[in-house]
Scaffold this motif. Structure first.
Motif, PDB file in Angstrom:
ATOM      1  N   ASP A 148     -71.533 -87.547 -10.132  1.00  0.00           N
ATOM      2  CA  ASP A 148     -72.234 -88.716  -9.602  1.00  0.00           C
ATOM      3  C   ASP A 148     -73.620 -88.361  -9.081  1.00  0.00           C
ATOM      4  N   ARG A 149     -73.778 -87.176  -8.529  1.00  0.00           N
ATOM      5  CA  ARG A 149     -75.086 -86.744  -8.020  1.00  0.00           C
ATOM      6  C   ARG A 149     -76.012 -86.295  -9.148  1.00  0.00           C
ATOM      7  N   THR A 150     -75.437 -85.765 -10.220  1.00  0.00           N
ATOM      8  CA  THR A 150     -76.221 -85.203 -11.313  1.00  0.00           C
ATOM      9  C   THR A 150     -76.597 -86.238 -12.366  1.00  0.00           C
ATOM     10  N   ALA A 151     -75.730 -87.185 -12.617  1.00  0.00           N
ATOM     11  CA  ALA A 151     -75.932 -88.147 -13.707  1.00  0.00           C
ATOM     12  C   ALA A 151     -77.292 -88.850 -13.665  1.00  0.00           C
ATOM     13  N   GLN A 153     -80.096 -87.803 -12.781  1.00  0.00           N
ATOM     14  CA  GLN A 153     -81.183 -86.880 -13.104  1.00  0.00           C
ATOM     15  C   GLN A 153     -81.059 -86.266 -14.491  1.00  0.00           C
ATOM     16  N   ALA A 154     -79.881 -86.326 -15.086  1.00  0.00           N
ATOM     17  CA  ALA A 154     -79.601 -85.587 -16.317  1.00  0.00           C
ATOM     18  C   ALA A 154     -80.559 -85.947 -17.453  1.00  0.00           C
ATOM     19  N   PHE A 163     -80.555 -77.549 -19.403  1.00  0.00           N
ATOM     20  CA  PHE A 163     -79.225 -77.844 -19.909  1.00  0.00           C
ATOM     21  C   PHE A 163     -79.349 -78.369 -21.323  1.00  0.00           C
ATOM     22  N   ALA A 164     -78.290 -78.205 -22.102  1.00  0.00           N
ATOM     23  CA  ALA A 164     -78.245 -78.811 -23.436  1.00  0.00           C
ATOM     24  C   ALA A 164     -78.028 -80.316 -23.270  1.00  0.00           C
ATOM     25  N   ALA A 165     -78.222 -81.044 -24.336  1.00  0.00           N
ATOM     26  CA  ALA A 165     -78.008 -82.493 -24.303  1.00  0.00           C
ATOM     27  C   ALA A 165     -76.551 -82.801 -23.964  1.00  0.00           C
ATOM     28  N   PRO A 166     -76.314 -83.915 -23.278  1.00  0.00           N
ATOM     29  CA  PRO A 166     -74.939 -84.284 -22.945  1.00  0.00           C
ATOM     30  C   PRO A 166     -74.060 -84.389 -24.194  1.00  0.00           C
ATOM     31  N   VAL A 167     -72.778 -84.113 -23.993  1.00  0.00           N
ATOM     32  CA  VAL A 167     -71.783 -84.172 -25.049  1.00  0.00           C
ATOM     33  C   VAL A 167     -70.913 -85.400 -24.787  1.00  0.00           C
ATOM     34  N   ALA A 181     -69.559 -81.903 -19.685  1.00  0.00           N
ATOM     35  CA  ALA A 181     -70.132 -82.572 -20.866  1.00  0.00           C
ATOM     36  C   ALA A 181     -71.500 -83.152 -20.542  1.00  0.00           C
ATOM     37  N   LEU A 182     -71.662 -83.697 -19.348  1.00  0.00           N
ATOM     38  CA  LEU A 182     -72.948 -84.235 -18.927  1.00  0.00           C
ATOM     39  C   LEU A 182     -74.025 -83.156 -18.991  1.00  0.00           C
ATOM     40  N   LEU A 183     -73.624 -81.913 -18.719  1.00  0.00           N
ATOM     41  CA  LEU A 183     -74.566 -80.807 -18.696  1.00  0.00           C
ATOM     42  C   LEU A 183     -74.504 -79.964 -19.978  1.00  0.00           C
TER      43      LEU A 183
END
Length: 187
Positions: A148-151, A153-154, A163-167, A181-183
């Protein structure tokens, strides 16, 4: 979830995994394809060497290049233990999270820095577990909090190399799977 509780949970799991690395596993690959297990532990050790300085208000220039190069030496577990003990103490120092710290992008609230370090511990703990053949474990409450804190900004991190693109994951994916997966990790 309170920051220090989250930090300690992620920290304890990463620490547990570092102590499980077998002699023959230090050069094993990880989901961070450019990094071996040793490289990954070195990355986290390096971050935790910096933390006490930053939480004392030092600038990047004041810390300088003292942690460039190999920070693990011949005893990677002992190097992690020294760095992480000082870092944990610095994060728990009264008032440490009530200030601003210097990071590559400028000054940010120390609490934001703490959440970044917690995310790194948790997600790289997942990477480390995979690298040494152990089932990864990020507790659901921690994984949800970090997701929830990262989404928000991702999307801004895509293409930066952080980070790689979300999966894509199914709607009913576990909190841990949703976070990694988000990261850019394949759960």
């Amino acid at each position: 979830m309170e920051l220090l509780d989250a930090f300690d949970t992620a920290f304890d799991e990463f620490d547990r995994l570092v102590h499980r690395v077998g002699t023959e596993q230090w050069h094993a690959g990880t989901p961070c394809t450019e990094w071996s297990v040793r490289d990954l532990v070195s990355h986290l050790t390096n971050e935790h060497l910096w933390a006490p300085h930053l939480l004392r208000g030092e600038t990047l220039a004041q810390v300088g290049d003292r942690y460039d190069g190999d920070v693990l030496g011949d005893e990677p577990v002992a190097a992690w233990e020294r760095a992480s003990a000082a870092s944990r103490e610095a994060f728990h120092r009264p008032g440490a999270l009530d200030q601003r710290v210097h990071v590559t992008g400028g000054q940010i609230p120390a609490a934001e820095y703490g959440w970044q370090m917690t995310t790194d511990l948790a997600v790289h703990g997942w990477d480390l577990a995979r690298g040494i053949g152990v089932t990864p474990h990020i507790p659901d409450a921690l994984a949800r909090e970090l997701h929830d804190r990262t989404a928000p900004q991702a999307a801004s991190w895509e293409g930066t190399g952080m980070f790689a693109a979300p999966v894509e994951v199914p709607a009913d994916a576990s909190p841990q799977d949703r976070l990694v997966a988000l990261l850019g990790r394949e759960p």
